[in-house]
Scaffold this motif. Structure first.
Motif, PDB file in Angstrom:
ATOM      1  N   ALA A 122      -7.533   0.624   5.847  1.00 54.24           N
ATOM      2  CA  ALA A 122      -7.825   0.690   7.279  1.00 54.24           C
ATOM      3  C   ALA A 122      -7.420  -0.606   7.983  1.00 54.24           C
ATOM      4  CB  ALA A 122      -9.308   0.972   7.500  1.00 54.24           C
ATOM      5  N   SER A 123      -7.626  -1.729   7.322  1.00 53.08           N
ATOM      6  CA  SER A 123      -7.271  -3.023   7.910  1.00 53.08           C
ATOM      7  C   SER A 123      -5.760  -3.165   8.060  1.00 53.08           C
ATOM      8  CB  SER A 123      -7.816  -4.162   7.046  1.00 53.08           C
ATOM      9  OG  SER A 123      -9.225  -4.107   6.972  1.00 53.08           O
ATOM     10  N   LEU A 124      -5.022  -2.751   7.045  1.00 55.43           N
ATOM     11  CA  LEU A 124      -3.556  -2.805   7.132  1.00 55.43           C
ATOM     12  C   LEU A 124      -3.048  -1.916   8.257  1.00 55.43           C
ATOM     13  CD1 LEU A 124      -2.617  -2.776   3.338  1.00 55.43           C
ATOM     14  CD2 LEU A 124      -2.268  -4.659   4.949  1.00 55.43           C
ATOM     15  N   LYS A 125      -3.640  -0.732   8.387  1.00 55.70           N
ATOM     16  CA  LYS A 125      -3.249   0.167   9.474  1.00 55.70           C
ATOM     17  C   LYS A 125      -3.514  -0.482  10.830  1.00 55.70           C
ATOM     18  CE  LYS A 125      -4.074   4.835  11.301  1.00 55.70           C
ATOM     19  NZ  LYS A 125      -4.487   4.432  12.662  1.00 55.70           N
ATOM     20  N   GLY A 126      -4.714  -1.064  10.985  1.00 59.60           N
ATOM     21  CA  GLY A 126      -5.048  -1.712  12.243  1.00 59.60           C
ATOM     22  C   GLY A 126      -4.175  -2.920  12.535  1.00 59.60           C
ATOM     23  N   ALA A 182     -13.851  -5.598 -10.767  1.00 58.83           N
ATOM     24  CA  ALA A 182     -13.040  -4.379 -10.686  1.00 58.83           C
ATOM     25  C   ALA A 182     -13.731  -3.308  -9.857  1.00 58.83           C
ATOM     26  CB  ALA A 182     -12.752  -3.851 -12.090  1.00 58.83           C
ATOM     27  N   ALA A 183     -15.029  -3.133 -10.074  1.00 55.54           N
ATOM     28  CA  ALA A 183     -15.785  -2.139  -9.299  1.00 55.54           C
ATOM     29  C   ALA A 183     -15.802  -2.508  -7.820  1.00 55.54           C
ATOM     30  CB  ALA A 183     -17.205  -2.029  -9.845  1.00 55.54           C
ATOM     31  N   ALA A 184     -15.963  -3.791  -7.529  1.00 54.84           N
ATOM     32  CA  ALA A 184     -15.955  -4.241  -6.138  1.00 54.84           C
ATOM     33  C   ALA A 184     -14.597  -3.997  -5.492  1.00 54.84           C
ATOM     34  CB  ALA A 184     -16.317  -5.716  -6.065  1.00 54.84           C
ATOM     35  N   GLY A 185     -13.532  -4.221  -6.248  1.00 58.03           N
ATOM     36  CA  GLY A 185     -12.196  -3.984  -5.726  1.00 58.03           C
ATOM     37  C   GLY A 185     -11.968  -2.534  -5.351  1.00 58.03           C
ATOM     38  N   CYS A 238      -8.925  -6.547  -4.160  1.00 58.41           N
ATOM     39  CA  CYS A 238      -8.485  -5.190  -4.497  1.00 58.41           C
ATOM     40  C   CYS A 238      -7.513  -5.172  -5.673  1.00 58.41           C
ATOM     41  CB  CYS A 238      -7.851  -4.530  -3.277  1.00 58.41           C
ATOM     42  SG  CYS A 238      -9.039  -4.142  -1.980  1.00 58.41           S
ATOM     43  N   LEU A 239      -6.989  -6.316  -6.058  1.00 59.35           N
ATOM     44  CA  LEU A 239      -6.134  -6.383  -7.244  1.00 59.35           C
ATOM     45  C   LEU A 239      -6.951  -6.431  -8.534  1.00 59.35           C
ATOM     46  CD1 LEU A 239      -3.403  -8.928  -6.075  1.00 59.35           C
ATOM     47  CD2 LEU A 239      -3.118  -6.476  -6.453  1.00 59.35           C
ATOM     48  N   ALA A 240      -8.255  -6.700  -8.412  1.00 59.30           N
ATOM     49  CA  ALA A 240      -9.098  -6.838  -9.604  1.00 59.30           C
ATOM     50  C   ALA A 240      -9.110  -5.593 -10.487  1.00 59.30           C
ATOM     51  CB  ALA A 240     -10.526  -7.224  -9.198  1.00 59.30           C
ATOM     52  N   PRO A 241      -9.177  -4.370  -9.937  1.00 61.65           N
ATOM     53  CA  PRO A 241      -9.146  -3.202 -10.826  1.00 61.65           C
ATOM     54  C   PRO A 241      -7.848  -3.100 -11.629  1.00 61.65           C
ATOM     55  CG  PRO A 241      -9.888  -2.581  -8.633  1.00 61.65           C
ATOM     56  CD  PRO A 241      -9.397  -3.981  -8.541  1.00 61.65           C
ATOM     57  N   THR A 265     -10.481   1.338   0.511  1.00 64.90           N
ATOM     58  CA  THR A 265     -10.462   2.065   1.784  1.00 64.90           C
ATOM     59  C   THR A 265     -10.471   1.095   2.956  1.00 64.90           C
ATOM     60  OG1 THR A 265     -11.606   3.959   0.803  1.00 64.90           O
ATOM     61  CG2 THR A 265     -11.661   3.765   3.204  1.00 64.90           C
ATOM     62  N   THR A 266     -11.278   0.042   2.850  1.00 62.43           N
ATOM     63  CA  THR A 266     -11.327  -0.962   3.912  1.00 62.43           C
ATOM     64  C   THR A 266      -9.998  -1.682   4.035  1.00 62.43           C
ATOM     65  OG1 THR A 266     -13.681  -1.281   3.455  1.00 62.43           O
ATOM     66  CG2 THR A 266     -12.600  -2.957   4.786  1.00 62.43           C
ATOM     67  N   LEU A 267      -9.358  -1.991   2.894  1.00 64.81           N
ATOM     68  CA  LEU A 267      -8.041  -2.630   2.926  1.00 64.81           C
ATOM     69  C   LEU A 267      -7.028  -1.740   3.630  1.00 64.81           C
ATOM     70  CD1 LEU A 267      -5.981  -4.794   2.040  1.00 64.81           C
ATOM     71  CD2 LEU A 267      -5.754  -3.549  -0.120  1.00 64.81           C
TER      72      LEU A 267
END
Length: 402
Positions: A342-346, A330-333, A143-146, A338-340
């Motif tokens: 949700a994961s941090l919240k969980g 960057a596009a993949a990041g 997620c840091l790639a963008p 959103t998944t990151l």
């Protein structure tokens, strides 16, 4: 009168449209991550394209089977968190054949989780905070790639991020697909500007067989974390989404079907077929059809859509492979933010587990490799050790349906 004959033409079209949207959102929001993950664990361009192709085929066929068999809107997908895990793990001892062997082991474990009750109970003992913290740590570097892309290549990556931001306001559901489409357009423009092209021979999908092997490093670094992530972040949430709309997932049949699909496609690069989570609501919700008894046809339409997408998969893989460095990452990041979140919240939701979850997150994010085993395995181990030291209760939210 049959259900088929009672459906008006407008209803059929609406259900088909809902299924098509579910398939397009699921495919376009993460196929880049699938290709990146497969390449990271040692696949060639042809082998990664093969993996994308067989995953689309397996998802389509399995959805058609489950939809017609149970008449409920069961939608399937590949494991996007699992693909991100592969991207962060990198090549393991034994290379691509060992990764393929790990895929087969994951499929077998999924089948067993449906057939063997003690294994299902063991899955329920995996603490959600640690599983989500491990996933968040794996996702962080991706997620840091963008951010890095905008700083290093603003003319290439900037338009992708801009489209993503605009679409978040205009049509949030399509933000990630629009960003990936923009990345494809930028990639094609860069290819034309540089005088390069894509070999027409790679535009047609071709399954590439790899004889599986297995090393203990691949079991620890790929198979076990991939199984945990697939169950905790795909199969269990997918069951919960269906339950929220009043459907009871046929757990045993769903696990046997998706696990068997993973085993069959594994030698061709299929790393994990599972229940859809994020896109599941598109076919199961009231927007698909007011009558819950008819929404299964949207899932069937999604199955047919995946079969069509399989035909296009090789061409998309070829463009992605030829894209300028940093653009696809960057596009993949963006697709994983959103998944990151949700994961941090969980991971941090339960206060008593926060220290153990934080340790798990940090170890996973470090990317360390010890004894040939990647950080995801050590992250779970460190989290469990921290939990033992802190002396808190071991019971947490279940990761499996009861």
């Amino acid at each position: 009168m049959s259900d088929s004959s009672r459906l008006a033409g407008s209803e059929r079209l609406h259900l088909a449209g809902a299924g098509l949207v579910a398939a397009l959102v699921g495919f376009s929001s993460s196929f880049v991550i699938v290709l990146a993950g497969l390449r990271a664990v040692g696949a060639t361009q042809a082998q990664a394209a093969s993996g994308l192709f067989v995953l689309c085929l397996a998802i389509g066929v399995a959805m058609l089977w489950l939809g017609h068999r149970y008449r409920i809107p069961i939608t399937l997908a590949w494991s996007t968190p699992g693909a991100a895990l592969l991207a962060s793990t990198g090549e393991v001892a034994g290379g691509w054949p060992a990764a393929v062997g790990a895929f087969l082991l994951v499929g077998a474990l999924v089948v067993l989780s449906g057939l063997v009750a003690p294994l299902g109970r063991a899955i329920s003992q995996i603490p959600v905070p640690l599983a989500q913290a491990m996933l968040a740590g794996v996702l962080l570097s991706l997620c840091l790639a963008p951010v890095q892309g905008v700083a290093q290549q603003p003319l290439l990556v900037g338009p992708v991020v801009l489209v993503w931001l605009v679409m978040l306001v205009v049509a949030r559901r399509w933000a990630v697909p629009a960003a990936l489409f923009t990345a494809l357009v930028v990639a094609l423009g860069a290819l034309r500007g540089g005088g390069a092209g894509v070999d027409p021979a790679v535009l047609l999908p071709v399954p590439e067989w790899t004889t599986p092997a297995l090393t203990w490093q691949a079991v620890a670094s790929v198979a076990l974390p991939l199984f945990v992530v697939t169950m905790a972040s795909q199969n269990v949430p997918g069951t919960a989404v269906l339950a929220s709309f009043g459907y009871r997932t046929p757990w045993r049949s769903a696990m046997v079907t998706t696990g068997a699909a993973t085993v069959l496609t594994g030698p061709f690069g299929g790393f994990a077929v599972n229940l859809a989570a994020i896109s599941a609501a598109l076919a199961a919700g009231p927007q698909a059809h007011p009558d819950p008894a008819r929404r299964w046809r949207a899932a069937v339409a999604a199955g047919w859509s995946y079969l069509l997408l399989a035909v296009l998969s090789a061409a998309l893989a070829a463009v992605i492979a030829a894209a300028p460095a940093g653009l696809v990452e960057a596009a993949a990041g963006l697709a994983l933010i959103t998944t990151l979140a949700a994961s941090l919240k969980g991971a941090l939701e339960e206060e008593s587990w926060r220290e153990a979850a934080a340790v798990t997150f940090l170890v996973a994010a470090s990317g360390v490799t010890v004894a040939g085993i990647g950080s995801a395995f050590w992250a779970l181990l460190a989290g469990l050790l921290m939990r033992g030291i802190s002396g808190g209760p071991w019971r947490a939210r279940s990761t499996a349906p009861r």
